[in-house]
Design an enzyme around this catalytic site. Structure first.
Site, PDB file in Angstrom:
ATOM      1  N   ASP A  10       9.751   3.172  -2.888  1.00 33.85           N
ATOM      2  CA  ASP A  10       9.307   3.904  -1.714  1.00 33.85           C
ATOM      3  C   ASP A  10      10.550   4.123  -0.839  1.00 33.85           C
ATOM      4  O   ASP A  10      11.530   3.368  -0.946  1.00 33.85           O
ATOM      5  CB  ASP A  10       8.255   3.069  -0.980  1.00 33.85           C
ATOM      6  CG  ASP A  10       7.933   3.609   0.398  1.00 33.85           C
ATOM      7  OD1 ASP A  10       7.650   4.814   0.501  1.00 33.85           O
ATOM      8  OD2 ASP A  10       7.969   2.824   1.369  1.00 33.85           O
ATOM      9  N   ASP A  12      10.774   5.364   3.123  1.00 33.30           N
ATOM     10  CA  ASP A  12      10.728   4.917   4.515  1.00 33.30           C
ATOM     11  C   ASP A  12      10.188   3.492   4.643  1.00 33.30           C
ATOM     12  O   ASP A  12       9.128   3.168   4.120  1.00 33.30           O
ATOM     13  CB  ASP A  12       9.866   5.877   5.339  1.00 33.30           C
ATOM     14  CG  ASP A  12      10.438   7.284   5.313  1.00 33.30           C
ATOM     15  OD1 ASP A  12      11.423   7.529   6.025  1.00 33.30           O
ATOM     16  OD2 ASP A  12       9.926   8.126   4.553  1.00 33.30           O
ATOM     17  N   THR A  44       7.382   8.480  -3.100  1.00 31.19           N
ATOM     18  CA  THR A  44       7.320   8.599  -1.640  1.00 31.19           C
ATOM     19  C   THR A  44       6.176   9.498  -1.180  1.00 31.19           C
ATOM     20  O   THR A  44       5.684  10.336  -1.943  1.00 31.19           O
ATOM     21  CB  THR A  44       8.671   9.157  -1.112  1.00 31.19           C
ATOM     22  OG1 THR A  44       8.598   9.318   0.309  1.00 31.19           O
ATOM     23  CG2 THR A  44       9.019  10.497  -1.751  1.00 31.19           C
ATOM     24  N   LYS A 196       0.339   7.096  -5.455  1.00 31.81           N
ATOM     25  CA  LYS A 196       1.648   6.945  -6.096  1.00 31.81           C
ATOM     26  C   LYS A 196       1.546   6.359  -7.508  1.00 31.81           C
ATOM     27  O   LYS A 196       2.356   6.669  -8.378  1.00 31.81           O
ATOM     28  CB  LYS A 196       2.551   6.063  -5.237  1.00 31.81           C
ATOM     29  CG  LYS A 196       2.979   6.698  -3.929  1.00 31.81           C
ATOM     30  CD  LYS A 196       3.919   5.769  -3.175  1.00 31.81           C
ATOM     31  CE  LYS A 196       4.327   6.354  -1.845  1.00 31.81           C
ATOM     32  NZ  LYS A 196       5.282   5.485  -1.129  1.00 31.81           N
ATOM     33  N   ASP A 219       5.820  -0.779   1.594  1.00 29.51           N
ATOM     34  CA  ASP A 219       5.558  -1.445   2.871  1.00 29.51           C
ATOM     35  C   ASP A 219       4.297  -0.981   3.581  1.00 29.51           C
ATOM     36  O   ASP A 219       3.826  -1.632   4.500  1.00 29.51           O
ATOM     37  CB  ASP A 219       6.754  -1.218   3.818  1.00 29.51           C
ATOM     38  CG  ASP A 219       6.877   0.239   4.253  1.00 29.51           C
ATOM     39  OD1 ASP A 219       6.786   1.131   3.377  1.00 29.51           O
ATOM     40  OD2 ASP A 219       7.059   0.486   5.454  1.00 29.51           O
ATOM     41  N   ASN A 222       0.013   3.445   1.766  1.00 30.40           N
ATOM     42  CA  ASN A 222       0.128   4.417   0.670  1.00 30.40           C
ATOM     43  C   ASN A 222       0.864   3.829  -0.543  1.00 30.40           C
ATOM     44  O   ASN A 222       1.034   4.507  -1.553  1.00 30.40           O
ATOM     45  CB  ASN A 222       0.814   5.711   1.136  1.00 30.40           C
ATOM     46  CG  ASN A 222       2.245   5.496   1.583  1.00 30.40           C
ATOM     47  OD1 ASN A 222       2.675   4.381   1.878  1.00 30.40           O
ATOM     48  ND2 ASN A 222       3.012   6.567   1.638  1.00 30.40           N
TER      49      ASN A 222
END
Length: 269
Positions: A10, A12, A44, A196, A219, A222
């Site tokens: 991921d 961000d 992402t 994802k 984190d 999603n």
């Protein structure tokens, strides 16, 4: 040498530091992992146009999962497959109409690299301007004609759950919805059945790597399905509790090279 692993990152709050850069340590470990024959990819919620720079910075040659699984493709191999599954435009317009009963700041629809703003919004324009998309502003009920890859509702914190509850009651069978981390109170909507893990599984199958040798870092909510799918589903130290609760392990935060430190330890790099 460790058996070949597929490493899904991921961006961000995970690979990226808070200033949206990749640390030297993370980059160094990823280079070593690639040199040892491991496969590294990005998964992402961002569109490709705003993740492409990191793809090139890491010198990747793998598929990439964008829009939380609504779009998966291989930037360097046209024959790999092009998986774009947008939200039905009628559903999107129904949601726009329903939002008129709630308080909200804006609604943004993304049709791949075309961005539609319900209202003009300088702050959000900064975020969505990566990669120079074509931007249209105006009532989405009139201006949105194509099925959007994703739909975003920007609202206030006290409205967030009310809108999410309405979406669950009316559209649960046709949409997946997530909310962004503070300070942005944003609901992100994509087509039902997408996440994802769907894109990651396509890549794992393609490379012939079993789930037990898939390492995924995340984190936010999603990332849940991706971390559940991966044999090594790793939560960042800064992850929300929900992610930490389902993760197989927790690493340091995105500010402390959590990705690099975990990979180095796992693969003896």
């Amino acid at each position: 040498m460790a058996e070949k692993h597929l490493i899904a990152l991921d961006l961000d709050g995970t690979l990226l530091k808070d200033d949206k850069t990749i640390s030297f340590r993370n980059k160094e470990v990823i280079e070593k992992a690639k040199a040892e024959g491991h496969i590294v990819m990005i998964a992402t919620g961002r569109p490709y146009r705003s993740s492409e720079m990191y793809y090139h910075e890491l010198k990747l040659d793998t598929p990439i999962v964008n829009f939380n699984g609504a779009f998966t493709h291989h930037p360097l191999d046209k024959n790999w497959g092009f998986y774009h599954e947008p939200l039905d435009v009628k559903v999107a317009k129904d949601i726009v109409e329903a939002c008129r009963s709630f308080q909200f700041h804006n609604i943004i629809a993304e049709v791949m690299d075309d961005v539609y703003f319900h209202y003009h919004d300088e702050k959000l324009l900064e975020i969505f301007n990566y990669g120079n998309p074509r931007i249209t502003t105006g009532d989405l009920a009139n201006y949105l004609t194509d099925s959007p890859t994703s739909l975003l509702i920007h609202t206030e914190e006290d409205q967030l759950q009310k809108i999410r509850d309405h979406l669950s009651a009316v559209h649960a069978e046709v949409i997946e919805q997530r909310s962004w981390a503070a300070p942005w109170h944003v609901i992100e909507i994509i087509r039902s059945g997408l996440n994802k893990a769907v894109g990651l599984k396509k890549a794992a199958d393609y490379f012939g790597i079993p789930a037990e040798r898939v390492v995924a870092f995340g984190d936010e909510d999603n990332d849940l399905e991706m971390l559940e799918f991966a044999g090594h589903g790793i939560a960042m130290g800064n992850a929300i509790d929900q992610v930490k609760n389902i993760a197989k392990d927790v690493t340091h935060s995105n500010e402390e090279d959590g990705v690099g430190e975990y990979i180095a330890d796992l693969l003896n790099l």
